[in-house]
Design a protein around this motif. Structure first.
Motif, mmCIF file in Angstrom:
data_model
loop_
_atom_site.group_PDB
_atom_site.id
_atom_site.type_symbol
_atom_site.label_atom_id
_atom_site.label_comp_id
_atom_site.label_asym_id
_atom_site.label_seq_id
_atom_site.Cartn_x
_atom_site.Cartn_y
_atom_site.Cartn_z
ATOM 1 N N VAL A 87 0.824 -1.215 0.000
ATOM 2 C CA VAL A 87 0.000 0.000 0.000
ATOM 3 C C VAL A 87 0.857 1.263 0.000
ATOM 4 O O VAL A 87 1.780 1.398 0.797
ATOM 5 N N ILE A 88 0.535 2.155 -0.929
ATOM 6 C CA ILE A 88 1.110 3.509 -0.910
ATOM 7 C C ILE A 88 -0.063 4.480 -0.795
ATOM 8 O O ILE A 88 -0.986 4.438 -1.606
ATOM 9 N N ASP A 89 -0.020 5.339 0.231
ATOM 10 C CA ASP A 89 -1.171 6.183 0.555
ATOM 11 C C ASP A 89 -0.677 7.503 1.157
ATOM 12 O O ASP A 89 -0.664 7.678 2.374
ATOM 13 N N PRO A 90 -0.266 8.456 0.304
ATOM 14 C CA PRO A 90 0.382 9.675 0.802
ATOM 15 C C PRO A 90 -0.449 10.490 1.805
ATOM 16 O O PRO A 90 0.118 11.053 2.732
ATOM 17 N N LEU A 91 -1.778 10.550 1.639
ATOM 18 C CA LEU A 91 -2.555 11.375 2.581
ATOM 19 C C LEU A 91 -2.479 10.810 3.997
ATOM 20 O O LEU A 91 -2.683 11.526 4.977
ATOM 21 N N ASN A 92 -2.202 9.532 4.124
ATOM 22 C CA ASN A 92 -2.049 8.921 5.449
ATOM 23 C C ASN A 92 -0.590 8.555 5.737
ATOM 24 O O ASN A 92 -0.311 7.788 6.664
ATOM 25 N N ASN A 93 0.309 9.131 4.946
ATOM 26 C CA ASN A 93 1.743 8.952 5.161
ATOM 27 C C ASN A 93 2.190 7.485 5.125
ATOM 28 O O ASN A 93 3.110 7.106 5.836
ATOM 29 N N VAL A 94 1.504 6.676 4.321
ATOM 30 C CA VAL A 94 1.922 5.277 4.148
ATOM 31 C C VAL A 94 2.793 5.210 2.890
ATOM 32 O O VAL A 94 2.312 5.453 1.775
#
Ligand SMILES: [Zn+2]
Length: 572
Positions: A11-18
């Motif tokens: 998972v890559i999820d910038p809004l949740n800093n992942v």
């Protein structure tokens, strides 16, 4: 609706800093939930096996609906010739068209690439019913439409008369009554001039018949936009689009954002900046203004912009910038459609082919990539082709490969016009974006730009279950070297979930569902006394200007298949 759990996704999820972690994602009733909540034995389990998991992609500017798209279809039978893909009922309807696809192809092709929300960026108020009818028919994706106000007679009257509160009220009413999402300005004032047979205007020229300049139109619309607290900023197609030397006008337009910013955020969006990023003083001396534009973006926090990236090949240009299309027709000498809409706008449509050997087309190609690769803040720059103006949206994987792989850029640099490259800085740029950065510019940042970051563009709990899984394990490949893999992976997602339902499996559409249409209602928040005064004014002016009745002009909620109207509360 059955619960779904995605197991072992990368998972890559910038809004949740992942930034890339093996995780599970739970889905229940159109939303993302804690995976521990999905325990029902009847739930669907998707084993991602380390594949890349991203939120659904968001396209902030793509011409997918409305009269000019339809004129594009009608005037280009060759665009549909031999492109028919038969239906596979009950899963998928028939698809046709290359640069101006039919409604089904638009929804399916976006979904196949992992996109789940698309903004149609320009429709005039009077033609909005047509645009919504087409949006209603586009499967799978969520959508929205921006309303054109740059040459609208009622708006220009109020601007000329400096009736600022009435102007805000009118724009609020217009958004509400056309079920639109944002305010769009195209070559401000120029269509008003064009309808009187005059050429397009620069920022400080006088708009014929009004005590106004294009600069005033941008300033006053921007002020209204911020006072109404609209989720998106004003969306601006700059003056002088398509003319050599126009990057100066673009820089001056970017600087205006500071003057009307009321909120602690960007206040002006400059769209398809490639078309307004030209240096030089003629086509023969054309050069890239990309670096100058990126430099301004880097120091000016009030601005966001999208590329309008040239991808080479067949395109159909279509814009409310009627004077520019007139010029383009005389350059191409093939087909041209022109249209006027009473009191509101003009427009033009001209087919065009971008060639790698062309000096001008090579400069255009370089400008978009330079702007992106020289931008320091990737939350304020967006990938678009201004579909189908600079290229088709199905070419996005090519753009991903150009920005993520210097090797792919070098391959293309060998094929393009070499003398044009001497007028560009692109060959000297080494930067390569990461997958995390790609997720920012195609998911997280667009959601934020549209003010939808609570529900869109991320995979946190409570977000819409719009998810794309790509057949790639980022830990096992070097995308900078293996650019073919970028092209292949992002052309067809392995699995796509839209609103909690699986719509793409193994790169094939498996279900036809319909997404929502997002709109805003800032009108309800306007004080009663102002609304009463405005409605008297409107009735009188409307009768004077329009051939339709006011009652027929207003679009009701039930006319939209799945309306998601955001009612705004504040007003300044
Ligand atoms: Zn556009």
């Amino acid at each position: 609706m059955v619960d779904i759990i995605i197991k072992n996704g990368f998972v890559i999820d910038p809004l949740n800093n992942v930034k890339g972690e093996l995780m599970d994602v739970g889905i229940r009733n159109e939303k993302i939930v804690d995976p521990s909540e999905v325990r029902d034995p009847g739930s669907i389990v998707i084993d991602a096996g380390g594949r890349l998991v991203l939120a659904g992609g968001i396209d902030i500017h793509s011409h997918i609906a409305g009269p000019k798209v339809n004129i594009g279809r009608l005037m280009r039978p060759e665009d549909h010739y031999l492109t028919n893909i038969p239906s596979k009922l009950p899963f998928r309807r028939a698809m046709t068209g290359r640069t101006v696809p039919n409604v089904f192809a638009i929804g399916y092709k976006y979904a196949l690439m992992g996109y789940t929300l698309v903004a149609e960026p320009a429709c005039t108020p009077l033609k909005m019913r047509h645009a919504h009818d087409e949006l209603n028919a586009i499967p799978i994706i969520d959508k929205m439409v921006f309303v054109l106000v740059d040459s609208n007679w009622l708006a220009l009257d109020l601007m000329s008369e400096k009736q600022k509160d009435m102007l805000k009220t009118y724009l609020a009413w217009l958004l509400y009554s056309t079920k639109a999402y944002a305010l769009k300005l195209v070559d401000p004032g120029s269509d008003a001039a064009w309808m009187m047979g005059r050429p397009s205007l620069d920022l400080n020229d006088q708009v014929p018949g009004y005590n106004l300049t294009p600069r005033d139109i941008i300033q006053l619309t921007g002020e209204a936009n911020e006072a109404l607290n609209l989720p998106h900023s004003i969306h601006v197609h700059c003056n002088r689009l398509g003319f050599p030397g126009n990057y100066i006008t673009t820089l001056n337009t970017m600087k205006l954002g500071k003057d009307f910013a009321l909120r602690n955020r960007n206040s002006i969006h400059i769209t398809h900046v490639q078309f307004t990023g030209y240096g030089g003083d003629s086509w023969a001396t054309l050069e890239s203004g990309g670096e100058a534009i990126a430099n301004e973006l880097n120091v000016n926090p009030y601005v966001t912009l999208d590329l309008g990236q040239v991808t080479f090949g067949e395109a159909t240009t279509m814009t409310a910038d009627a004077p520019f299309e007139f010029v383009l027709y005389h350059l191409t000498r093939w087909k041209w459609a022109s249209a006027d809409v009473e009191n509101e706008t003009a427009s033009g449509i001209v087919p065009y082919r971008y060639r790698k050997r062309s000096y001008v087309n090579t400069v255009q190609w370089a400008i978009g990539l330079e702007v992106l690769l020289l931008s320091k803040d990737l939350w304020r720059v967006f990938i678009t082709t201004d579909h189908p103006n600079a290229g088709v949206f199905t070419d996005y994987p090519k753009i991903y490969a150009w920005i993520m792989s210097r090797r792919y850029r070098e391959e293309t640099l060998k094929e393009v016009n070499q003398s044009a490259l001497r007028r560009c800085v692109l060959p000297s740029i080494d930067r390569e974006l990461t997958l995390y950065e790609l997720a920012i510019i195609t998911r997280s940042a667009p959601a934020k730009l549209l003010g939808l970051e609570k529900e869109k563009g991320h995979l946190g709990i409570g977000a819409s279950a719009d998810i794309a899984i790509y057949d790639i394990d980022p830990r096992a490949v070097d995308l900078s070297r293996d650019y073919e893999r970028i092209l292949k992976t992002f052309s067809r997602a392995w699995c796509v979930i839209k609103g909690g339902e699986i719509v793409v499996k193994d790169g094939e559409i498996v279900q036809t569902i319909y997404g929502r249409t997002y709109s805003v209602d800032p009108y309800t928040a306007i004080p009663d006394d102002l609304r009463r005064e405005f409605e008297v004014y409107l009735k009188d002016r409307f009768r004077q200007y329009y051939t339709v009745s006011l009652n027929n002009f207003i679009i009701r909620g039930h006319e939209i298949k799945k309306l998601n109207e955001i009612r705004l509360k504040s007003w300044k």
